[in-house]
Design a protein around this motif. Structure first.
Motif, PDB file in Angstrom:
ATOM      1  N   GLY A 134       0.789  -1.218   0.000  1.00 11.76           N
ATOM      2  CA  GLY A 134       0.000   0.000   0.000  1.00 11.76           C
ATOM      3  C   GLY A 134       0.826   1.275   0.000  1.00 11.76           C
ATOM      4  O   GLY A 134       0.773   2.072  -0.939  1.00 11.76           O
ATOM      5  N   TYR A 135       1.622   1.481   1.042  1.00 20.31           N
ATOM      6  CA  TYR A 135       2.397   2.718   1.155  1.00 20.31           C
ATOM      7  C   TYR A 135       3.554   2.775   0.156  1.00 20.31           C
ATOM      8  O   TYR A 135       4.056   3.858  -0.141  1.00 20.31           O
ATOM      9  N   THR A 136       3.975   1.641  -0.339  1.00 20.80           N
ATOM     10  CA  THR A 136       5.072   1.641  -1.305  1.00 20.80           C
ATOM     11  C   THR A 136       4.585   1.810  -2.748  1.00 20.80           C
ATOM     12  O   THR A 136       5.389   2.146  -3.623  1.00 20.80           O
ATOM     13  N   ALA A 137       3.308   1.596  -3.000  1.00 22.69           N
ATOM     14  CA  ALA A 137       2.806   1.643  -4.380  1.00 22.69           C
ATOM     15  C   ALA A 137       2.906   3.025  -5.019  1.00 22.69           C
ATOM     16  O   ALA A 137       3.418   3.149  -6.141  1.00 22.69           O
ATOM     17  N   PRO A 138       2.414   4.110  -4.376  1.00 22.81           N
ATOM     18  CA  PRO A 138       2.486   5.420  -5.044  1.00 22.81           C
ATOM     19  C   PRO A 138       3.902   5.841  -5.436  1.00 22.81           C
ATOM     20  O   PRO A 138       4.128   6.235  -6.595  1.00 22.81           O
ATOM     21  N   PRO A 139       4.892   5.787  -4.514  1.00 27.10           N
ATOM     22  CA  PRO A 139       6.236   6.193  -4.937  1.00 27.10           C
ATOM     23  C   PRO A 139       6.843   5.275  -5.991  1.00 27.10           C
ATOM     24  O   PRO A 139       7.550   5.751  -6.892  1.00 27.10           O
ATOM     25  N   LEU A 140       6.578   3.975  -5.906  1.00 26.45           N
ATOM     26  CA  LEU A 140       7.129   3.062  -6.910  1.00 26.45           C
ATOM     27  C   LEU A 140       6.474   3.270  -8.275  1.00 26.45           C
ATOM     28  O   LEU A 140       7.138   3.178  -9.308  1.00 26.45           O
ATOM     29  N   LEU A 141       5.178   3.556  -8.284  1.00 27.69           N
ATOM     30  CA  LEU A 141       4.525   3.898  -9.549  1.00 27.69           C
ATOM     31  C   LEU A 141       5.103   5.193 -10.113  1.00 27.69           C
ATOM     32  O   LEU A 141       5.313   5.323 -11.321  1.00 27.69           O
ATOM     33  N   GLY A 142       5.361   6.153  -9.226  1.00 32.26           N
ATOM     34  CA  GLY A 142       5.992   7.388  -9.677  1.00 32.26           C
ATOM     35  C   GLY A 142       7.383   7.144 -10.233  1.00 32.26           C
ATOM     36  O   GLY A 142       7.778   7.745 -11.246  1.00 32.26           O
ATOM     37  N   LEU A 143       8.138   6.258  -9.601  1.00 26.83           N
ATOM     38  CA  LEU A 143       9.477   5.930 -10.086  1.00 26.83           C
ATOM     39  C   LEU A 143       9.412   5.270 -11.463  1.00 26.83           C
ATOM     40  O   LEU A 143      10.195   5.601 -12.358  1.00 26.83           O
ATOM     41  N   GLY A 144       8.461   4.340 -11.629  1.00 28.78           N
ATOM     42  CA  GLY A 144       8.294   3.717 -12.936  1.00 28.78           C
ATOM     43  C   GLY A 144       7.877   4.719 -13.994  1.00 28.78           C
ATOM     44  O   GLY A 144       8.350   4.679 -15.144  1.00 28.78           O
ATOM     45  N   GLY A 145       6.993   5.644 -13.621  1.00 27.45           N
ATOM     46  CA  GLY A 145       6.578   6.671 -14.561  1.00 27.45           C
ATOM     47  C   GLY A 145       7.730   7.585 -14.947  1.00 27.45           C
ATOM     48  O   GLY A 145       7.870   7.987 -16.106  1.00 27.45           O
ATOM     49  N   ALA A 146       8.586   7.934 -13.968  1.00 27.28           N
ATOM     50  CA  ALA A 146       9.743   8.776 -14.264  1.00 27.28           C
ATOM     51  C   ALA A 146      10.699   8.073 -15.219  1.00 27.28           C
ATOM     52  O   ALA A 146      11.294   8.708 -16.105  1.00 27.28           O
ATOM     53  N   TRP A 147      10.845   6.771 -15.059  1.00 23.53           N
ATOM     54  CA  TRP A 147      11.703   6.003 -15.973  1.00 23.53           C
ATOM     55  C   TRP A 147      11.159   6.043 -17.396  1.00 23.53           C
ATOM     56  O   TRP A 147      11.926   6.210 -18.357  1.00 23.53           O
ATOM     57  N   LEU A 148       9.839   5.902 -17.546  1.00 22.25           N
ATOM     58  CA  LEU A 148       9.241   5.981 -18.876  1.00 22.25           C
ATOM     59  C   LEU A 148       9.414   7.371 -19.469  1.00 22.25           C
ATOM     60  O   LEU A 148       9.745   7.519 -20.655  1.00 22.25           O
ATOM     61  N   LEU A 149       9.198   8.406 -18.686  1.00 24.17           N
ATOM     62  CA  LEU A 149       9.328   9.768 -19.198  1.00 24.17           C
ATOM     63  C   LEU A 149      10.773  10.087 -19.551  1.00 24.17           C
ATOM     64  O   LEU A 149      11.033  10.824 -20.510  1.00 24.17           O
ATOM     65  N   ALA A 150      11.723   9.553 -18.797  1.00 26.50           N
ATOM     66  CA  ALA A 150      13.135   9.779 -19.117  1.00 26.50           C
ATOM     67  C   ALA A 150      13.490   9.177 -20.473  1.00 26.50           C
ATOM     68  O   ALA A 150      14.402   9.660 -21.150  1.00 26.50           O
ATOM     69  N   GLY A 151      12.756   8.130 -20.876  1.00 23.48           N
ATOM     70  CA  GLY A 151      12.965   7.523 -22.184  1.00 23.48           C
ATOM     71  C   GLY A 151      12.081   8.100 -23.267  1.00 23.48           C
ATOM     72  O   GLY A 151      12.051   7.566 -24.383  1.00 23.48           O
ATOM     73  N   GLY A 152      11.335   9.160 -22.957  1.00 24.67           N
ATOM     74  CA  GLY A 152      10.483   9.794 -23.959  1.00 24.67           C
ATOM     75  C   GLY A 152       9.185   9.061 -24.224  1.00 24.67           C
ATOM     76  O   GLY A 152       8.531   9.307 -25.240  1.00 24.67           O
ATOM     77  N   ARG A 153       8.773   8.173 -23.332  1.00 30.15           N
ATOM     78  CA  ARG A 153       7.561   7.367 -23.539  1.00 30.15           C
ATOM     79  C   ARG A 153       6.348   8.029 -22.899  1.00 30.15           C
ATOM     80  O   ARG A 153       5.694   7.464 -22.031  1.00 30.15           O
ATOM     81  N   ILE A 154       6.040   9.230 -23.326  1.00 27.51           N
ATOM     82  CA  ILE A 154       4.939   9.977 -22.724  1.00 27.51           C
ATOM     83  C   ILE A 154       3.599   9.318 -23.037  1.00 27.51           C
ATOM     84  O   ILE A 154       2.775   9.086 -22.151  1.00 27.51           O
ATOM     85  N   THR A 155       3.360   9.001 -24.312  1.00 32.10           N
ATOM     86  CA  THR A 155       2.089   8.382 -24.705  1.00 32.10           C
ATOM     87  C   THR A 155       1.915   7.022 -24.050  1.00 32.10           C
ATOM     88  O   THR A 155       0.827   6.686 -23.566  1.00 32.10           O
ATOM     89  N   LEU A 156       2.979   6.235 -24.014  1.00 31.38           N
ATOM     90  CA  LEU A 156       2.901   4.918 -23.382  1.00 31.38           C
ATOM     91  C   LEU A 156       2.543   5.044 -21.915  1.00 31.38           C
ATOM     92  O   LEU A 156       1.718   4.276 -21.400  1.00 31.38           O
ATOM     93  N   LEU A 157       3.119   6.008 -21.233  1.00 34.14           N
ATOM     94  CA  LEU A 157       2.802   6.215 -19.817  1.00 34.14           C
ATOM     95  C   LEU A 157       1.323   6.518 -19.624  1.00 34.14           C
ATOM     96  O   LEU A 157       0.663   5.933 -18.754  1.00 34.14           O
ATOM     97  N   LEU A 158       0.785   7.411 -20.442  1.00 35.97           N
ATOM     98  CA  LEU A 158      -0.624   7.782 -20.299  1.00 35.97           C
ATOM     99  C   LEU A 158      -1.535   6.592 -20.559  1.00 35.97           C
ATOM    100  O   LEU A 158      -2.535   6.400 -19.862  1.00 35.97           O
ATOM    101  N   TRP A 159      -1.196   5.772 -21.538  1.00 33.37           N
ATOM    102  CA  TRP A 159      -2.036   4.613 -21.864  1.00 33.37           C
ATOM    103  C   TRP A 159      -1.923   3.528 -20.794  1.00 33.37           C
ATOM    104  O   TRP A 159      -2.918   2.881 -20.462  1.00 33.37           O
TER     105      TRP A 159
END
Length: 272
Positions: A134-159
């Motif tokens: 529970g408490y680890t999910a939001p930051p880990l999801l944010g970390l995964g999202g940051a990894w996608l954005l660092a690779g330019g995967r904006i559309t993939l992240l939104l989908w």
């Protein structure tokens, strides 16, 4: 000068007698539909697998400031915290399924609390991982999202975010929770499908910053409540009963995951 004919000119055709007799190609509609589906699938795959240009640094900093504004002031946090609760309870539910438990339902309440009910062994690794998610999910999801954005995967992240929200919607068991998740899903879907690239980038970066920053505050709130004798059935206390490790140790783990994710994810988002 050649003599010209006054009679009708013969019409030459390359159509074979059998094909001419058969009339129009009856398989043409099926081939057309197949071609359109293949083309749509190819376009969708290219859209999802393609990369988009990183936004300007000022936009990255502006979305970080906006996310911080949604987290720090108490009046705004009372509203925005629901999004963190969605990620929190979604983490419980996802890990419950991954560990073989039966997920019976998730409830989200207007006071920003939530409840995830799963069925299975009351002890063991599956239950421990589910409680710790529970408490680890939001930051880990944010970390995964940051990894996608660092690779330019904006559309993939939104989908991906839209897909996770729609999957979560199936397991919601109360009206307020269903409405909240439905509106959040609609926002992600609308932005990913209709908004221009600049708006998509701003929305994606703001959402990821919010998960990274919003994943930190609930752990401090839980620590404060426990210090005052509240929250006796919190995730940390449940984990303490399951593992015989003190709740403070689990709080330390929650803090470590949240702060590490914020530092690492922030560096990715800033391109450092």
């Amino acid at each position: 000068m050649r003599p010209t004919s006054t009679g009708p000119s013969p019409i030459n055709t390359d159509i074979a007698p059998d094909a001419a007799a058969a009339g129009p190609d009856s398989a043409f509609p099926e081939r057309l539909a197949t071609g359109l589906l293949d083309s749509s699938a190819t376009d969708l795959w290219e859209r999802l697998s393609g990369t988009q240009s990183a936004p300007e640094r000022w936009l990255v900093l502006a979305t970080a400031a906006l996310a911080l504004l949604a987290v720090l002031p108490r009046p705004l946090w009372r509203l925005s915290r629901t999004a963190v609760t969605i990620a929190h309870e979604g983490g419980h539910g996802l890990v419950a399924l991954l560990t073989g438990r039966t997920l019976e339902g998730i409830r989200l309440h207007s006071d920003t609390s939530g409840l995830t009910v799963s069925r299975g062994r009351p002890t063991g690794p599956g239950m421990v991982l589910t409680a710790a998610a529970g408490y680890t999910a939001p930051p880990l999801l944010g970390l995964g999202g940051a990894w996608l954005l660092a690779g330019g995967r904006i559309t993939l992240l939104l989908w991906v975010a839209t897909g996770l929200l729609l999957a979560l919607l199936i397991m919601i068991r109360n009206a307020y929770g269903a409405l909240t998740v439905l509106l959040t899903s609609a926002a992600f879907l609308l932005v990913s499908w209709q908004a221009p690239a600049e708006v998509q980038a701003a929305f994606a970066y703001a959402a990821v910053w919010f998960l990274l920053l919003g994943g930190v505050r609930p752990v401090f709130e839980l620590q404060s409540k426990r210090r005052g004798g509240g929250a006796p059935d919190s995730d940390a206390d449940q984990l303490a009963r399951l593992t015989h490790a003190p709740p403070a140790l689990w709080l330390l783990l929650f803090h470590a995951v949240a702060l590490t994710s914020l530092i690492g994810g922030g560096r990715w988002l800033l391109g450092l």
